[in-house]
Design an enzyme around this catalytic site. Structure first.
Site, mmCIF file in Angstrom:
data_model
loop_
_atom_site.group_PDB
_atom_site.id
_atom_site.type_symbol
_atom_site.label_atom_id
_atom_site.label_comp_id
_atom_site.label_asym_id
_atom_site.label_seq_id
_atom_site.Cartn_x
_atom_site.Cartn_y
_atom_site.Cartn_z
ATOM 1 N N HIS A 213 0.804 -1.214 0.000
ATOM 2 C CA HIS A 213 0.000 0.000 0.000
ATOM 3 C C HIS A 213 0.839 1.268 0.000
ATOM 4 C CE1 HIS A 213 -4.184 -1.766 1.030
ATOM 5 N NE2 HIS A 213 -3.502 -2.509 0.203
ATOM 6 N N SER A 217 -0.462 -1.223 -6.239
ATOM 7 C CA SER A 217 -0.175 -2.359 -7.108
ATOM 8 C C SER A 217 0.602 -1.922 -8.337
ATOM 9 C CB SER A 217 -1.482 -3.006 -7.567
ATOM 10 O OG SER A 217 -2.148 -3.593 -6.491
ATOM 11 N N LYS A 241 -14.219 -7.691 -8.675
ATOM 12 C CA LYS A 241 -13.375 -8.486 -9.572
ATOM 13 C C LYS A 241 -12.712 -9.632 -8.795
ATOM 14 C CE LYS A 241 -10.233 -8.019 -13.450
ATOM 15 N NZ LYS A 241 -9.756 -7.129 -14.511
ATOM 16 N N ASP A 242 -12.302 -9.336 -7.533
ATOM 17 C CA ASP A 242 -11.743 -10.397 -6.694
ATOM 18 C C ASP A 242 -12.789 -11.469 -6.404
ATOM 19 O OD1 ASP A 242 -9.192 -9.399 -6.560
ATOM 20 O OD2 ASP A 242 -9.512 -8.291 -4.701
ATOM 21 N N GLU A 285 5.826 -33.782 -1.370
ATOM 22 C CA GLU A 285 4.599 -33.253 -1.961
ATOM 23 C C GLU A 285 4.927 -32.573 -3.284
ATOM 24 O OE1 GLU A 285 1.991 -34.604 -0.640
ATOM 25 O OE2 GLU A 285 0.994 -32.901 0.279
#
Lengths: 408, 256
Positions: A213, A217, A241-242, A285
Site C-alpha cells: 500500500h 499495485s 473483480k476479486d 509433496e
C-alpha cells in the site's frame, strides 16, 4: 480522516477513539488502484483466502489430532470416520494446502512477468519470498503429522539434508529431531511449529500488505499511475473483480475436495509410518518437486543442499539482477521469451523431481537446474543491458482507452 | 475472464500432470484390469448387495490373515444390516475387556461399539504365522495403493504360472499385478470359495469385485456423503461464479 463521515453514532464514537473504521474506509475508497489490472492480480487475495481456510480448518483438526507416534495415524483416521464432517475438514485442509501453493506460484510468476519486484517494490517482493519460505516449512511439517510412510520418510530425508553442513551438521540434525532418529519428539515439535508458523505467515502478510500500500499495485503495463485518471477505488471495482476470482478458486477447490481428494497426495501416506521399511521411491509433496529435482541434480550432498537453498535465495536478489528500467514483459520482447523458457524449465524440474533419480532423468535435471540459475544470474543481467525494449505508453489510461475504442 | 479460466485450468492440469507420474513410480510392468465400479464418478454410490457379499468374502477368505482395524461392528450399518443383525455378527467374536472389580481382564462377546478384532494380536504373531511375511491390514488398502480398486481387483485375479525365466522361491507366488511379481500371499480366490445366498454367481471375477467393493467402502466410508455434498457444492459455486461475473461486468460497465 474526519469522524463525521460516519452516520452511525456508535461507529463515530468508536472511530474517534480507535480509528479502525477510518482505516478500512481509507483502504476501501481512498486507496487508488491502477484501472488496468487483469485477473492475475486476483492471486494475492486468493493466497490470503487460502491462508484463512488453512488456519480455520487447521485449528479444528488440531482439536481432534493426537501428536504421538502411536496415535497420530489412527487419530487422523478417527477424524476421517467418526468426527462429524471430519473427512470434509481434513480434505479441505489437504487440498487447500496444494491450492495455496498453486495460487502462490501463479502469484510469483505474475510478479516475474510484469516486473513487480522492481523499484520501489523490492521489499514487497522480498517479504513475499519470506512468506513463500515460511509456507514451505509449514507445509513440510504439516505433511509429517499424519505419520504415514511418506510423512516419516520425507521427514527423514529432508532433516538429514542438514547433516551435509560441515562440522556441526550431525549435531544440528540431532537437535532438530530431539533424538537420534525421526521419532516422537520430532513429531511433537513439528506439530507445535506447524501450529505456530501460519500465524508468523499472517504477520509477514501484514507487512507485505503495508509495503504494497506504500506504492500500490504494479499493473500489466508496468508504468506508474500518473494521476486520478489512471486509478479507480478498490471498492467496488476490485472487490467485485476479486469476487469472481474467489468464486473460481472455491469452485476448483470444491471439485478437488469432493471428487479427487487424494489426487494430489501420495497413496503411501495411507500406510502407517514404519521405520523398518523404506518406500520404493520417496517423493515429497508435488509443490516441492522442482526444488527436490535441483537437490538431486547435484552429485554432492552439500552442493545439492546449497543449490536448493540458492534457488530460493536468488529470488531475494532478483530486483538487483534484473536492472532493466522497464517492468512489464509486454514491452520486453526478448525477456518475454526467456520468461516462458523459465516457466517451462520450472515445470520440467517439477516433473523430473517426481521421477526416480536415474538415467536420463538425472541428465535432464542437471540441464534444467543449470538453466534455472543461468536465467537469473546471467540472462537477466545481460538483458538489462542489451535488450531493446518497446516504447512505453505515456500513461495507463492511454492504452486502456485505446483498447476500449478498439473493442467498440 | 477467458485468460483467467485458461490459466486456472492449465494450472490444475499441470498439477495433475506433475503429481500423477510421482504416484505411478515403482509400478514396473504390472498388468491392471479395470472393474466396472458403481462407486466411480461424481454420482458414484456403494452397492449394498455387493458390499454384503464382499464382507462375506472378507470373512470367509481374507479374515484368517488380514484385519480391518479401523472398522467397528457398528459401521456395518452402512452395508444395510439392521441393529439386530449387527449385534448377532458382533456376538460371534470374543473381545478382551476389563479390568473388572477384582482387577482381572476378562473375555466377553463383542458388542456393536467394538472394533472388529484382527486375526493376530500383533505384527510379530502375524509374521510368525505367515512365513515371515506381514499380511497388511485391509481397512485402508484401496487408498494406500495407486488406482486402489483396480489394483486390488487385478491382484486378486492376477495369479498365473511364472514365465519360464522367472524362478519362484519357496513360499512365494507369481502375480502379474504385483510390483516385482513375486508375492508372499498364496492365491486367495479360485471361484466358488464362498456360497452366496442371493444367487449371484461365485466366479473369481465376481468374488474379487465384491470384496474390492467392500474394501473400497472400508477405506472411504464417507464417499457417498462426500459426492452428494460435492454435486450440490459445485452446482452452487457455479451459480455463484456466473453471478459474480455478471455483477462485475455491470459494475465495470460504468467505467467506460
Amino acid at each position: 480522516m474526519s469522524a463525521e463521515k460516519f452516520s452511525n453514532p456508535v461507529v463515530r464514537w468508536i472511530d474517534h477513539r480507535l480509528p479502525v473504521f477510518s482505516m478500512l474506509d481509507h483502504e476501501k475508497y481512498d486507496y487508488p488502484v491502477p484501472k488496468n489490472l487483469n485477473y492475475f492480480w486476483n492471486f494475492g487475495v486468493l493466497a490470503g483466502l487460502a491462508l484463512v481456510i488453512m488456519i480455520v480448518t487447521g485449528i479444528v483438526l488440531a482439536m481432534n489430532y493426537t501428536a504421538h507416534v502411536d496415535h497420530a495415524f489412527s487419530s487422523v483416521e478417527r477424524i476421517m470416520r467418526d468426527v462429524n464432517h471430519g473427512w470434509l475438514i481434513r480434505y479441505i485442509h489437504m487440498n487447500a494446502a496444494s491450492f495455496f501453493f498453486i495460487v502462490v506460484y501463479i502469484h510469483i510468476f505474475r510478479g516475474l512477468y510484469y516486473g513487480s519486484y522492481k523499484a520501489p517494490r523490492e521489499l514487497l517482493w522480498m517479504l513475499g519470498v519470506v512468506i513463500f519460505l515460511l509456507m514451505m516449512a509449514t507445509a513440510f511439517m504439516g505433511y509429517v503429522l499424519p505419520w504415514g510412510q511418506m510423512s516419516f520418510w520425507g521427514a527423514t530425508v529432508i532433516t538429514n539434508l542438514f547433516s551435509a553442513i560441515p562440522l556441526v551438521g550431525e549435531s544440528i540434525v540431532t537437535f532438530l529431531w530431539g533424538g537420534f532418529s525421526v521419532d516422537n519428539p520430532t513429531l511433537n515439535r513439528f506439530f507445535s511449529l506447524h501450529y505456530l508458523m501460519p500465524f508468523v505467515i499472517a504477520g509477514v502478510v501484514v507487512l507485505h500488505i503495508v509495503a504494497l500500500h506504500r506504492f500500490g499495485s504494479n499493473n500489466p503495463i508496468g508504468i506508474d499511475a500518473k494521476g486520478p485518471q489512471d486509478t479507480i477505488s478498490f471498492h467496488p471495482y476490485y472487490t467485485i473483480k476479486d469476487m469472481v476470482g474467489i468464486a473460481m478458486f472455491l469452485l476448483l477447490l470444491a471439485v478437488a475436495v469432493f471428487f479427487f481428494p487424494n489426487a494430489m497426495g501420495h497413496p503411501d501416506n495411507y500406510i502407517p509410518a514404519n521405520p523398518m521399511q523404506t518406500p520404493a521411491h520417496i517423493v515429497p509433496e508435488w509443490y516441492f518437486l522442482p526444488f527436490y529435482a535441483i537437490l538431486r541434480a547435484v552429485p554432492d550432498k552439500l552442493g545439492g543442499v546449497l543449490l536448493m537453498f540458492a534457488a530460493i535465495f536468488v529470488l531475494f536478489i532478483l530486483p538487483w539482477l534484473d536492472r532493466s528500467p522497464v517492468r512489464s514483459a509486454r514491452f520486453r520482447p526478448v525477456f518475454r521469451i526467456f520468461f516462458w523458457l523459465l516457466f517451462i524449465d520450472c515445470i520440467a524440474l517439477g516433473y523430473l523431481g517426481g521421477k526416480p533419480a536415474e538415467g536420463v532423468y538425472v541428465v535432464l535435471s542437471r540441464i534444467a537446474t543449470v538453466w534455472y540459475f543461468l536465467h537469473f544470474l546471467l540472462i537477466l543481467p545481460l538483458l538489462s543491458v542489451f535488450e531493446t525494449t518497446r516504447p512505453l505508453p505515456k500513461s495507463i489510461s492511454e492504452p486502456v482507452l485505446a483498447t476500449a475504442k478498439g473493442v467498440a | 475472464m477467458g485468460k483467467f479460466l485458461i490459466a486456472s485450468v492449465t494450472a490444475l492440469a499441470a498439477l495433475i500432470g506433475v503429481a500423477g507420474p510421482a504416484h505411478a513410480a515403482g509400478g514396473g510392468d504390472v498388468k491392471l484390469v479395470s472393474g466396472e465400479w458403481s462407486f466411480a464418478g461424481p454420482f458414484g454410490y456403494f452397492d449394498k448387495g455387493a458390499m454384503q457379499r464382499g464382507f462375506q468374502v472378507y470373512l470367509e477368505v481374507c479374515a484368517g490373515c488380514h484385519g480391518v482395524e479401523y472398522l467397528a461392528f457398528r459401521n456395518l450399518a452402512d452395508l444395510g444390516y439392521n441393529d439386530a443383525e449387527i449385534k448377532a455378527i458382533a456376538a460371534e467374536y470374543e473381545v478382551m475387556d476389563g479390568p473388572d472389580d477384582d482387577g482381572e481382564m476378562f473375555m466377553r462377546p463383542a458388542r456393536p461399539a467394538d472394533m472388529i478384532p484382527s486375526p493376530y494380536r500383533n505384527d510379530n504373531e502375524a509374521r510368525a504365522n505367515n512365513n515371515g511375511a506381514l499380511p497388511p491390514d485391509l481397512s485402508l488398502i484401496t487408498k494406500a495403493r495407486a488406482n486402489g480398486a483396480d489394483y486390488l481387483y487385478s491382484l486378486l485375479l492376477g495369479y498365473e504360472d511364472a514365465p519360464a525365466d522367472t524362478e519362484v522361491p519357496e513360499g512365494m507366488y507369481y502375480n502379474n499385478a504385483y510390483s516385482g511379481h513375486l508375492i508372499a500371499m498364496p492365491q486367495p480366490i479360485y471361484g466358488d470359495d464362498v456360497e452366496y445366498t442371493d444367487g449371484t454367481p461365485t466366479t473369481p471375477e465376481s468374488l474379487a469385485a465384491d470384496v474390492t467393493h467392500f474394501l473400497m467402502w472400508a477405506a472411504e466410508p464417507k464417499m457417498e456423503a462426500r459426492k452428494r455434498i460435492g454435486v450440490a457444492a459445485v452446482f452452487f459455486l457455479s451459480i455463484f461464479l456466473i453471478m459474480s461475473y455478471m455483477a462485475k461486468r455491470r459494475v465495470w460497465a460504468e467505467l467506460h
